[in-house]
Design a protein around this motif. Structure first.
Motif, PDB file in Angstrom:
ATOM      1  N   LEU A  88      55.255 -41.424 -20.896  1.00 59.13           N
ATOM      2  CA  LEU A  88      56.538 -42.074 -20.638  1.00 59.13           C
ATOM      3  C   LEU A  88      56.797 -42.206 -19.147  1.00 59.13           C
ATOM      4  N   ILE A  89      57.299 -43.345 -18.743  1.00 58.16           N
ATOM      5  CA  ILE A  89      57.702 -43.515 -17.350  1.00 58.16           C
ATOM      6  C   ILE A  89      59.232 -43.444 -17.332  1.00 58.16           C
ATOM      7  N   GLU A  90      59.746 -42.387 -16.709  1.00 59.56           N
ATOM      8  CA  GLU A  90      61.208 -42.214 -16.678  1.00 59.56           C
ATOM      9  C   GLU A  90      61.710 -42.479 -15.266  1.00 59.56           C
ATOM     10  N   LYS A  91      62.282 -43.669 -15.095  1.00 60.72           N
ATOM     11  CA  LYS A  91      62.634 -44.103 -13.734  1.00 60.72           C
ATOM     12  C   LYS A  91      63.982 -43.589 -13.262  1.00 60.72           C
ATOM     13  N   GLN A  92      64.034 -43.313 -11.980  1.00 60.72           N
ATOM     14  CA  GLN A  92      65.293 -42.972 -11.319  1.00 60.72           C
ATOM     15  C   GLN A  92      65.226 -43.539  -9.902  1.00 60.72           C
ATOM     16  N   THR A  93      66.363 -43.583  -9.228  1.00 58.90           N
ATOM     17  CA  THR A  93      66.346 -44.108  -7.867  1.00 58.90           C
ATOM     18  C   THR A  93      66.209 -42.941  -6.888  1.00 58.90           C
ATOM     19  N   PHE A  94      65.249 -43.028  -6.002  1.00 59.99           N
ATOM     20  CA  PHE A  94      65.068 -41.936  -5.026  1.00 59.99           C
ATOM     21  C   PHE A  94      64.454 -42.476  -3.737  1.00 59.99           C
ATOM     22  N   SER A 117      49.430 -35.899   9.149  1.00 59.25           N
ATOM     23  CA  SER A 117      50.429 -36.645   9.928  1.00 59.25           C
ATOM     24  C   SER A 117      51.106 -37.664   9.025  1.00 59.25           C
ATOM     25  N   LEU A 118      52.392 -37.815   9.238  1.00 57.19           N
ATOM     26  CA  LEU A 118      53.152 -38.825   8.484  1.00 57.19           C
ATOM     27  C   LEU A 118      53.882 -39.661   9.510  1.00 57.19           C
ATOM     28  N   GLU A 119      53.398 -40.907   9.662  1.00 57.67           N
ATOM     29  CA  GLU A 119      53.986 -41.752  10.714  1.00 57.67           C
ATOM     30  C   GLU A 119      54.489 -43.054  10.133  1.00 57.67           C
ATOM     31  N   GLU A 120      55.271 -43.724  10.926  1.00 58.27           N
ATOM     32  CA  GLU A 120      55.734 -45.069  10.595  1.00 58.27           C
ATOM     33  C   GLU A 120      56.259 -45.161   9.169  1.00 58.27           C
ATOM     34  N   CYS A 121      56.975 -44.129   8.741  1.00 59.58           N
ATOM     35  CA  CYS A 121      57.471 -44.200   7.364  1.00 59.58           C
ATOM     36  C   CYS A 121      58.927 -44.662   7.367  1.00 59.58           C
ATOM     37  N   ASP A 122      59.128 -45.911   6.933  1.00 60.03           N
ATOM     38  CA  ASP A 122      60.497 -46.457   6.895  1.00 60.03           C
ATOM     39  C   ASP A 122      61.319 -45.743   5.834  1.00 60.03           C
ATOM     40  N   HIS A 123      62.640 -45.925   5.947  1.00 61.20           N
ATOM     41  CA  HIS A 123      63.500 -45.403   4.895  1.00 61.20           C
ATOM     42  C   HIS A 123      63.399 -46.356   3.696  1.00 61.20           C
ATOM     43  N   ILE A 124      62.852 -45.843   2.594  1.00 62.01           N
ATOM     44  CA  ILE A 124      62.589 -46.725   1.445  1.00 62.01           C
ATOM     45  C   ILE A 124      63.117 -46.111   0.149  1.00 62.01           C
ATOM     46  N   THR A 125      63.995 -46.856  -0.504  1.00 58.29           N
ATOM     47  CA  THR A 125      64.500 -46.397  -1.799  1.00 58.29           C
ATOM     48  C   THR A 125      63.737 -47.129  -2.903  1.00 58.29           C
ATOM     49  N   VAL A 126      63.234 -46.355  -3.864  1.00 56.88           N
ATOM     50  CA  VAL A 126      62.511 -46.994  -4.974  1.00 56.88           C
ATOM     51  C   VAL A 126      63.135 -46.591  -6.314  1.00 56.88           C
ATOM     52  N   CYS A 158      53.607 -45.039   5.154  1.00 63.22           N
ATOM     53  CA  CYS A 158      54.221 -45.925   4.164  1.00 63.22           C
ATOM     54  C   CYS A 158      54.912 -47.054   4.905  1.00 63.22           C
ATOM     55  N   LYS A 159      54.766 -48.251   4.369  1.00 64.13           N
ATOM     56  CA  LYS A 159      55.445 -49.357   5.037  1.00 64.13           C
ATOM     57  C   LYS A 159      55.891 -50.411   4.033  1.00 64.13           C
ATOM     58  N   LEU A 160      56.943 -51.106   4.409  1.00 65.89           N
ATOM     59  CA  LEU A 160      57.459 -52.174   3.571  1.00 65.89           C
ATOM     60  C   LEU A 160      56.734 -53.461   3.908  1.00 65.89           C
ATOM     61  N   GLN A 161      56.326 -54.197   2.868  1.00 66.86           N
ATOM     62  CA  GLN A 161      55.661 -55.468   3.112  1.00 66.86           C
ATOM     63  C   GLN A 161      56.157 -56.447   2.057  1.00 66.86           C
ATOM     64  N   ASN A 162      56.883 -57.455   2.481  1.00 60.24           N
ATOM     65  CA  ASN A 162      57.546 -58.373   1.547  1.00 60.24           C
ATOM     66  C   ASN A 162      58.367 -57.577   0.534  1.00 60.24           C
ATOM     67  N   PHE A 234      48.447 -47.325  -2.411  1.00 58.88           N
ATOM     68  CA  PHE A 234      49.096 -47.817  -3.632  1.00 58.88           C
ATOM     69  C   PHE A 234      50.378 -48.545  -3.248  1.00 58.88           C
ATOM     70  N   SER A 235      50.717 -49.514  -4.091  1.00 58.59           N
ATOM     71  CA  SER A 235      51.938 -50.270  -3.805  1.00 58.59           C
ATOM     72  C   SER A 235      52.919 -50.096  -4.962  1.00 58.59           C
ATOM     73  N   LEU A 236      54.192 -50.188  -4.637  1.00 65.61           N
ATOM     74  CA  LEU A 236      55.232 -50.153  -5.658  1.00 65.61           C
ATOM     75  C   LEU A 236      56.212 -51.286  -5.354  1.00 65.61           C
ATOM     76  N   PRO A 237      56.623 -52.002  -6.394  1.00 71.00           N
ATOM     77  CA  PRO A 237      57.585 -53.069  -6.132  1.00 71.00           C
ATOM     78  C   PRO A 237      58.953 -52.513  -5.756  1.00 71.00           C
ATOM     79  N   ILE A 238      59.638 -53.226  -4.845  1.00 79.13           N
ATOM     80  CA  ILE A 238      60.986 -52.830  -4.450  1.00 79.13           C
ATOM     81  C   ILE A 238      61.938 -53.848  -5.055  1.00 79.13           C
ATOM     82  N   LYS A 239      63.027 -53.345  -5.582  1.00 80.94           N
ATOM     83  CA  LYS A 239      63.980 -54.303  -6.193  1.00 80.94           C
ATOM     84  C   LYS A 239      64.702 -55.095  -5.129  1.00 80.94           C
TER      85      LYS A 239
END
Ligand code: ADP
Length: 239
Positions: A88-94, A117-126, A158-162, A234-239
């Protein structure tokens, strides 16, 4: 024809029995392991009040191993659920960047052999299954550690792309040759070379990760060069 059909049915039943067994055993193992983890953590808290370097270190190691075991058991449990069509995929916003930071904080406490190292990580809500995405990230990081014993740096981004967010985990380890690269997301697939033979694993981590990402409408892939290192994305779609 009917013999072939019978063989296929028998094979399916056998697979099903194996799958049920894996699911049952993993489920049963979870209960004592949860108690064990709680006991270790309680001992760790008590030890904070005493000067006991040996015991403190021993408890830290015990905690690390218990966590490894829990991750393995969860992997088996998810595999059996997946095979039974019950993952089961149980989605929440985080916040994905927060999750990455949390995972890294914990990893840095327990893995001292590598530098993260964790660099260039934008603030991203999924909007996604937090636990399952967390297991994908942890799996990529633990593979990066496992397959790069001679180098130290592991770079997470992590980065946002389109309309998608792309997370990457890069190591400078042994790399994967292209013939193997085409199969690493297959169930039970493990690279068999003299260098990987002594490294333990079941070949289910990437298979499960790929299924989890696919079910989120994302993609997972890797780029690698032998002896230079590997980058998993890996990529995840952003609403
Ligand atoms: P496991 O690590 O338990 O074998 P996985 O499904 O996580 O299973 O990985 C499948 C195979 O892909 C591994 O056996 C290994 O050969 C290869 N692999 C995964 N991650 C890396 C990496 N970062 N560097 C080199 N090889 C890797």
């Amino acid at each position: 024809m009917s013999k072939i059909a019978r063989d296929i049915t028998a094979q399916k039943q056998e697979e099903q029995r194996k799958n049920d067994f894996i699911g049952m055993v993993s489920h049963e193992l979870k209960t004592p392991l949860t108690s064990l983890t709680a006991i270790i953590q309680m001992a760790q808290r008590k030890l904070l009040q005493h000067e006991e370097p040996f015991l403190s270190e021993a408890m830290e190691k015990a905690n690390f191993q218990a966590r490894r075991m829990a991750a393995m058991i969860n992997g088996f449990l998810n595999l059996s659920r997946l095979e039974a069509g019950k993952l089961l995929i149980e989605k929440q916003t985080f916040d994905l960047d927060r999750l990455l930071r949390d995972i890294l904080e914990e990893t840095r406490l327990t893995v001292t052999s590598h530098v993260f190292s964790l660099e260039e990580c934008d603030h991203i809500t999924v909007h996604a299954d937090r636990d399952k995405i967390s297991s994908v990230i942890s799996n990529l990081i633990s593979n990066a550690v496992k397959y790069s014993s001679k180098s130290r740096l592991i770079d997470i981004r992590c980065k946002l792309q389109n309309k998608v967010v792309i997370v990457s985990v890069k190591d400078e380890g042994m790399g994967i040759q292209s013939e193997d690269l085409a199969h690493i997301f297959d169930r039970y697939y493990r690279v068999e070379t003299s260098r990987t033979r002594h490294i333990s694993g079941f070949g289910i981590g990437l298979y499960l990760s790929a299924e989890i990402i696919k079910r989120h409408g994302g993609e997972i892939w890797a780029e690698s060069e032998l002896d230079k290192g590997t980058i998993f994305y890996f990529s995840l779609p952003i609403k």
